[in-house]
Write an enzyme that holds these catalytic residues in place. Structure first.
Site, PDB file in Angstrom:
ATOM      1  N   CYS A   1      44.162  41.924  18.086  1.00 21.38           N
ATOM      2  CA  CYS A   1      43.926  40.958  19.044  1.00 21.38           C
ATOM      3  C   CYS A   1      45.103  40.618  20.157  1.00 21.38           C
ATOM      4  O   CYS A   1      45.223  39.618  20.892  1.00 21.38           O
ATOM      5  CB  CYS A   1      43.276  39.586  18.524  1.00 21.38           C
ATOM      6  SG  CYS A   1      44.470  38.914  17.471  1.00 21.38           S
TER       7      CYS A   1
ATOM      8  N   GLY B   1      52.620  65.435  47.906  1.00 24.99           N
ATOM      9  CA  GLY B   1      53.737  65.062  48.695  1.00 24.99           C
ATOM     10  C   GLY B   1      54.905  64.614  47.960  1.00 24.99           C
ATOM     11  O   GLY B   1      56.054  64.286  48.644  1.00 24.99           O
TER      12      GLY B   1
END
Length: 931
Positions: free
Chosen positions: A883, A104
């Protein structure tokens, strides 16, 4: 000189070349070549689109237009019809189709070739005047909306007006007379809006339609979609245009149009799923103009066609080894397939179909893993409605996209976007959605429509985004003018709160409680497959026992970062920490630290118990200690307020005497109350406004000012804090090692890692290591057992990267703290950059991504590679991880795999995503390049 080929007939195009022909065009070529019922047509390539956009002028290149006319002549031969012939006209559709499906987001025009000259011939040929005028009003609206840029609204207004005039509840209730009137009025709209009549020459229509589709590649909704879904120019560049002979689902009751999936895209169930409309064209289904029927109802209506659809779905899945989303038209009981593409599904459906297709022998385990994008798993980790909540259902629509969401009602996409930017949660409420609403989808928590079915535009796009959607809520009426809706008789205004459940279709007034999601069995199976493939371990950043439990539940293979300062922020601990900071002597500070020791020890002991043998990396205190105290501005404001309040209370002490002097009678009437108030105020002053209490606040203020730094993130923090206040680090080290010892004593297994932050030189690390060595000996002597541990450092300072070989002499592991390392590498303050110039950098493509969200591989990544190379020269078995916040991003994980990192660590909810991404990294390692 050879002319570049821009046009390919369906019989000759390479069905595997989606970059050139677009996904839709390539599949149409492929389906034609394997004998499926596809109407004749041809594809204009993405290269033609890029060439058109580059020329920056109206009109197609003469060479390209010549190739298109040649292809149209071939179509005329195949169909026996002629384009623009008054007696036997050829009609075509013009559709977009990029390499990556973007449902679309670009434009489509149907019934091209109809004009005043061809209308009579088609009526004579079909003997169906109503059908012809229905087709004509569609091409006028679609062409004018797309090709002339007029939009749908003026035509929708006319259509609604004529329906009211003829008392037609739906478009199918209009007869030929009503549709002819609509066509005439549509022509008037075009004349009024453009100053010129609607173009009648079919080839002018065709050229303008192709241009419009090319331009739609750079339209706002397409650009927004590509940005939101990370579709780069390498993945899809330009759109192809598909010219296809029209077949009609709106010629009568033996005709239909529909959209179907080879499996249920919401649940993954292996059965034909979809919707259809009798006597309609394809855009009617996806636009949600009226609510279609479920595909199962086609079985009794057209049993032979239904069997053909079942056969078609199996053929498509065997051919493409993927769930297919296909469009079909039935013309006079004959089935045509107009397109197929990989189905957009939510994560749960992707996972179920992956497991099922492996079990059915359609795909391998590796293919099952690769067909699911890691970030899709986030959809499974969102809360769902609490089934125990005592709430009344307001109404029920169609469950179009699963999940639950609440938010304030908004009635248009622009409002949804602006409200979302202000931090508000919104539900986009529309009659039906259109591609132009895409920015509202991105902003909204969920979508609610009064029209459309489970394959409408709203449903398809919401499912691809993993957002809840309820469609076809037919007892909802909306007034856009007054910004109100009435749902099941209940009036609601913009700003009122709704909750929608896209799994059940239920709609609730107000906010409904939610509960945490649970893993589905199929996801556990898929992640087990992923873990067997991955080389990277996936750990979690978790700071409390509760967070650690969640990390383990999500499959973390350890804790890669436990930030000890997060443990200090709890209400029962913060006052002790503040006492420690405000202490005027080492003895006072030690007294506070002694109170913190058992608290930290118990936290670590519980974390070790939960992880039981998995590595737990504990970072010693990192942030500047003034962060645990109120800010200077807060304290000044509070002290000023307390002094003014004390002064006011002291002034009120004379109130009884003043009142006795001014009005003895009034004083006598209220004397008892005045005495009580005066005593109460005096008590308040003595308890909370005593000079000693205010002075205590001033002591804190002086300490805060003394600790203040010009740039605290580059100041007195991390290892520097541990060296200047060794008693703080000593307490934390003792708490870690004693907790480990106690866990061993209780029969548990441990793998603790002590990590020192902000290190820039080996000497700093040696300083802290001396504390560790001494305390380790004391703990082992106290508990009379061996307490194993590892000692390492965070790498977040550029100098540490440059001295990695030396630091590795002592550090047994390294963990990249990429948040601070990114700040240092770019010389950006994150808060300032994100609030001021980074959005502009992204908009103008100075930077492709926000480097604090997506790892900067070319800069920070290169530093990481250098660090690892030098560290492993000193210590070949060096364990290295990441981390920082970026560690859970799939692109960062792919890079970490490439450079042979040991592990990645991310927030607990991203652990499943990282596990899947680690498997993707291994399976696609041959395709990875740093260039």
């Amino acid at each position: 000189m050879t002319t570049k080929k821009f046009v390919y007939a369906f019989e000759e195009g390479d069905g595997k070349n989606k970059k050139l022909l677009g996904g839709k065009g390539a599949n149409l070529c492929d389906m034609t070549q394997i004998g499926l019922p596809v109407p004749p047509g041809f594809v204009i390539t993405t290269e033609a689109c890029l060439a058109y956009l580059a020329q920056k002028k109206k009109g197609l290149d003469a060479e390209l237009m010549g190739q298109i006319k040649g292809a149209m002549a071939d179509l005329e031969q195949k169909t026996g019809k002629r384009f623009g012939d008054p007696k036997n006209p050829l009609l075509v559709s013009v559709r977009s189709g990029a390499a990556i499906s973007m449902p679309g987001m670009m434009d489509t025009i149907l019934n091209l070739g109809l004009n005043k000259e061809t209308l009579p011939g088609l009526i004579e040929q079909t003997q169906n005047e109503r059908f012809v005028y229905d087709a004509y009003r569609r091409v006028i609206q679609l062409f004018s909306s797309v090709g002339l840029g007029l939009g749908d609204e003026p035509f929708d207004d006319v259509f609604d007006d004529v329906k009211k005039k003829y008392k037609a509840a739906q478009d199918v209730d209009l007869d030929a007379k009503g549709l002819r009137e609509i066509c005439d009025r549509f022509m008037q709209v075009v004349q009024q809006k453009t100053g010129t009549p609607f173009p009648q020459d079919p080839y002018v229509q065709l050229e303008m339609a192709v241009e419009a589709v090319f331009r739609s590649w750079m339209g706002k909704r397409a650009v927004d979609y590509r940005r939101e879904f990370g579709i780069t120019t390498e993945m899809a560049s330009g759109t192809a245009v598909n010219i296809c002979t029209m077949v009609f689902g709106n010629m009568g009751n033996d005709c239909a149009t529909g959209v179907a999936f080879t499996r249920n895209p919401a649940t993954g169930e292996n059965r034909l799923y979809g919707e259809y409309m009798i006597n309609a064209q394809g855009e009617d289904v996806v636009a949600g103009i009226r609510t279609p029927k479920p595909i199962r109802e086609l079985r009794p209506e057209m049993p032979e066609v239904y069997q053909e659809l079942e056969k078609l779905r199996h053929t498509l899945e065997k051919r493409y080894r993927e769930v297919q989303d296909f469009e079909f038209t039935i013309e006079k009981s004959k089935l045509y397939c107009l397109q197929t593409r990989n189905g957009k599904m939510n994560a749960a459906a992707f996972i179920k179909t992956s497991i099922d297709m492996v079990n059915e022998g359609l795909i391998t385990e590796d293919q099952a893993i690769l067909r699911i994008k890691p970030d899709m798993l986030a959809q499974l980790l969102y809360p769902r409605l609490d089934p125990e909540a005592k709430v009344e259902i307001l109404t029920t629509g169609l469950p179009a996209s699963p999940g639950a969401a609440w938010g304030k009602i908004v009635f248009d996409a622009d409002r949804a976007e602006s409200k979302s930017k202000l931090g508000e949660k919104v539900i986009l409420v529309r009659e039906e959605t259109k591609p132009d609403d895409i920015h509202g989808f991105f902003a909204a928590q969920g979508i609610l429509t009064s029209r459309g079915g489970k394959t409408s535009h709203a449903a398809v796009v919401a499912r691809s985004m993993g957002k809840p959607c309820v469609s076809g809520c037919e007892n909802m009426t909306i007034s856009y003018a007054t910004r109100e809706a009435v749902i099941a008789g209940v009036p609601l205004r913009e700003g009122d709160v709704l909750t929608i459940d896209g799994t059940t279709g239920n709609v609730f007034q107000g906010r409904v409680p939610t509960i945490e999601p649970e893993f589905v069995e199929d996801l556990l199976v898929l992640l087990e497959w992923a873990d067997e493939i991955s080389e990277l371990d996936v750990m979690a950043n978790a700071d409390t026992p509760e967070a650690v439990k969640k990390a383990k539940k999500y499959g973390a293979m350890g804790i890669g970062l436990c930030r000890t300062e997060r443990m200090f922020n709890q209400p029962d601990r913060l006052p002790i920490v503040q006492e420690m900071i405000l202490a005027e002597s080492t003895d006072e500070r030690q007294a506070s630290i002694n109170r913190l020791l058992p608290i930290q020890r118990e936290d670590f002991k519980e974390i070790f118990r939960i992880m039981n043998g998995y590595p737990v990396t504990i970072r010693l205190l990192d942030p500047p200690i003034h962060e645990f105290l109120p800010s200077a501005d807060e304290l000044i404001q509070e002290i000023t307020h307390l002094r003014e309040l004390r002064k006011t209370i002291e002034g009120m002490a004379t109130l009884p005497d003043t009142l006795r002097m001014l009005d003895p009678q009034l004083h006598e009437r209220y004397s008892a109350n005045l005495e009580a108030i005066t005593l109460g105020l005096e008590e308040l002053k003595n308890k909370h406004l005593a000079e000693t209490l205010i002075e205590a606040k001033e002591v804190v203020l002086r300490k805060v000012r003394a600790l203040a730094e010009t740039n605290p993130m580059l100041g007195h923090r991390g290892v520097r804090l541990g060296i200047t206040y060794p008693e703080i680090y000593s307490m934390q080290i003792r708490a870690i090692l004693e907790a480990a010892a106690e866990h061993i004593k209780s029969g548990g297994r441990i793998s603790p890692e002590i990590m020192v932050p902000q290190v820039c030189t080996l000497e700093e690390l040696k300083w802290v290591h001396r504390y560790v060595s001494q305390i380790h000996k004391e703990v082992e002597k106290k508990f009379r057992i061996d307490v194993p541990f590892h000692f390492g450092t965070m790498i977040e300072v550029v100098r540490a990267c440059m001295r990695a070989g030396r630091i590795a002499e002592l550090a047994e592991f390294m963990s990249f703290g990429t948040n601070d390392l990114t700040q240092a590498t770019f010389s950006f303050s994150r808060e300032d950059a994100e609030n001021k110039f980074l959005p502009l950098y992204k908009e103008h493509e100075i930077l492709q991504h926000n480097p604090f969200e997506v790892l900067d591989i070319k800069g920070v990544g290169r530093l990481m590679m250098i660090t690892m190379e030098w560290a492993r020269k000193t210590r070949p078995d060096m364990k290295v991880g990441i981390c920082g916040e970026q560690g859970g991003h799939p692109d960062a994980i792919r890079f970490c795999h490439y450079i042979k990192m040991s592990y990645v660590s991310c927030s607990p909810p991203r652990v499943p995503i990282a596990r899947l991404a680690a498997a993707h990294a291994k399976l696609t390692e041959a395709e990875f390049s740093l260039v």
